[in-house]
Design a protein around this motif. Structure first.
Motif, PDB file in Angstrom:
ATOM      1  N   HIS A  53      35.648 -38.807 -68.175  1.00 54.60           N
ATOM      2  CA  HIS A  53      35.028 -39.802 -67.296  1.00 54.60           C
ATOM      3  C   HIS A  53      35.002 -41.178 -67.962  1.00 54.60           C
ATOM      4  O   HIS A  53      34.944 -41.286 -69.187  1.00 54.60           O
ATOM      5  CB  HIS A  53      33.594 -39.383 -66.958  1.00 54.60           C
ATOM      6  CG  HIS A  53      33.505 -38.121 -66.160  1.00 54.60           C
ATOM      7  ND1 HIS A  53      33.754 -38.072 -64.819  1.00 54.60           N
ATOM      8  CD2 HIS A  53      33.208 -36.849 -66.552  1.00 54.60           C
ATOM      9  CE1 HIS A  53      33.592 -36.835 -64.388  1.00 54.60           C
ATOM     10  NE2 HIS A  53      33.273 -36.065 -65.421  1.00 54.60           N
ATOM     11  N   ARG A  54      35.010 -42.201 -67.151  1.00 58.81           N
ATOM     12  CA  ARG A  54      34.800 -43.562 -67.662  1.00 58.81           C
ATOM     13  C   ARG A  54      33.361 -43.659 -68.151  1.00 58.81           C
ATOM     14  O   ARG A  54      32.433 -43.242 -67.448  1.00 58.81           O
ATOM     15  CB  ARG A  54      35.047 -44.585 -66.568  1.00 58.81           C
ATOM     16  CG  ARG A  54      34.792 -46.029 -66.998  1.00 58.81           C
ATOM     17  CD  ARG A  54      35.033 -46.979 -65.846  1.00 58.81           C
ATOM     18  NE  ARG A  54      36.437 -46.907 -65.402  1.00 58.81           N
ATOM     19  CZ  ARG A  54      36.887 -47.562 -64.341  1.00 58.81           C
ATOM     20  NH1 ARG A  54      36.064 -48.322 -63.630  1.00 58.81           N
ATOM     21  NH2 ARG A  54      38.164 -47.460 -64.004  1.00 58.81           N
ATOM     22  N   THR A  95      36.785 -42.035 -73.458  1.00 58.13           N
ATOM     23  CA  THR A  95      36.229 -41.437 -72.256  1.00 58.13           C
ATOM     24  C   THR A  95      34.893 -40.774 -72.598  1.00 58.13           C
ATOM     25  O   THR A  95      34.456 -40.802 -73.748  1.00 58.13           O
ATOM     26  CB  THR A  95      37.193 -40.390 -71.657  1.00 58.13           C
ATOM     27  OG1 THR A  95      37.376 -39.328 -72.604  1.00 58.13           O
ATOM     28  CG2 THR A  95      38.541 -41.028 -71.336  1.00 58.13           C
TER      29      THR A  95
END
Length: 427
Positions: A308-309, A359
């Protein structure tokens, strides 16, 4: 719930004394006071000038001759405290550290009278009056730009630190301090007089102000509110300034409301995202995370996903402030490793750790989509220009809006006063 009684001015007590001279122990207090002021300057919370001079001249051991220290662990129940007293030489070394550490200082337990108390232990209950963290107090007093001859309204007397500073800088004649607790105002009247200050001390609802001495050049509110009390704005003089913490049911992401009135009487206001703010005012029991819930958030099983960002950093205070208002009921577990946020009402939580490749890994539990709420808010915040502050607007119907950006990129929310009277959840 009944309406609060009309405010009444507290009479000056017969036993108010002249300013104290140094006695045994006060020389040590003077050195501790100078060291505290130096630390505040080194941290950037305080600059040379009137506020620094006022803090250097303020004998806190006389203004706060008794204070509580907690003896129990943070999550231990029932909590236990000891009340220390400056008049007892045995207590002085520890009380000196408490008063001049710069940390908040607890001065009242369960609404008790502050005058005539005996030192000793207390168990259960809660602290109901205190002196705020000095770094925050010093910064706000600096922003207030107090000057001689100004009329000042200090809302929330507490231990009397801000009103004492206002008296020192502006002069006693124009200063009013108000608190709804008669025990607090009675003690403040005696203790302010003991260090040579005699402002008007009022017992009443601070959110209603004190119109008898209005208008005021400066208004300082030392507790958090969910929306701006308009009575304080109405009592503001031309070229006047109001400062107060505005928040929600969560204590995690406060804001500072800065309100000014021009020479023509035009009111302008903004909401500045802050890292720290004052505690909630009377009748507002805000959310918290229990020890068991924090432990579950830190190590509990949930649905884990990778790649995920990363969420916006802690320094993006404007984004987190928007999240707090657009998706209320979330509490951040500050001090925990990584990002941990929980919803006490439903038991949902989110745990984020940043991976080495840029990330993040997210573990979530419960029905609430906290990750999606953060993503949606971050996108709207970026579209609005990543604001650190928001315009604060008042309309004729009493509605209050915080906003930034224009048109399709406008990010806004309404400030509402829905203060709960009991804890929403015991988690």
């Amino acid at each position: 719930m009944s309406e609060p009684a009309p405010p009444t001015a507290a009479p000056a007590p017969a036993d108010a004394t002249a300013p104290f001279q140094d006695t045994v122990g006060d020389a040590d207090a003077s050195a501790a006071r100078a060291a505290m002021v130096d630390r505040l300057m080194q941290s950037g919370d305080l600059s040379p000038g009137a506020v620094a001079d006022a803090l250097l001249a303020m004998p806190r051991q006389r203004l706060i001759p008794q204070a509580y220290v907690r003896r129990s662990a943070p999550d231990e129940t029932p909590p236990r405290w000891d009340l220390l007293d400056w008049s007892d030489p045995v207590h002085r070394p520890e009380l000196l550290r408490v008063l001049y550490s710069g940390d908040s200082v607890s001065v009242q337990h369960d609404g008790e009278p502050l005058l005539g108390r005996r030192a000793g232990s207390r168990e259960g209950g809660a602290m109901t009056a205190m002196s705020s963290v000095m770094g925050m107090t010093a910064r706000l007093l600096g922003q207030l730009d107090l000057r001689p001859g100004q009329r000042v309204l200090d809302v929330g007397t507490g231990a009397g630190v801000t009103v004492a500073a206002a008296c020192r800088i502006a002069g006693d004649a124009g200063v009013v301090t108000i608190d709804r607790d008669a025990h607090v105002t009675a003690a403040a009247t005696v203790r302010l007089a003991a260090i040579g200050h005699r402002p008007v001390v009022v017992t009443g609802d601070g959110e209603l102000g004190w119109p008898e001495r209005a208008p005021y050049d400066r208004v300082f509110v030392s507790f958090a509110v969910p929306r701006v009390p308009m009575a304080l704005v109405e009592q503001l003089a031309q070229r006047g300034v109001v400062l107060m913490t505005v928040g929600t049911s969560s204590p995690s992401w406060p804001a500072l409301a800065v309100i000014t009135k021009s020479a023509a009487g035009v009111v302008e206001a903004e909401l500045r995202a802050e890292q720290f703010g004052h505690r909630a005012g009377w009748g507002w029991d805000r959310l918290s995370l229990s020890a068991a819930f924090r432990q579950e958030m830190s190590s509990g099983d949930g649905v884990t996903s990778h790649g995920h960002r990363p969420p916006p950093p802690d320094e993006a205070h404007g984004m987190w402030l928007a999240l707090d208002h657009l998706h209320p009921g979330l509490v951040r577990a500050f001090g925990a490793p990584g990002l941990q946020i929980g919803s006490p009402a439903c038991g949902s939580w989110l745990r984020v750790s940043v991976d080495g490749n840029g990330t993040s890994t997210i573990t979530a539990s419960g029905p609430r989509p906290i990750r999606e709420e953060i993503q949606q808010t971050a996108a709207r915040w970026k579209a609005a220009g990543e604001p650190a502050f928001y315009r604060l607007e008042f309309d004729a119907n009493g509605t209050q809006w915080a906003s930034s950006g224009r048109g399709r990129n406008r990010l806004s929310w309404q400030l509402t006063d829905d203060r709960p009277r009991t804890t929403e959840d015991s988690r």
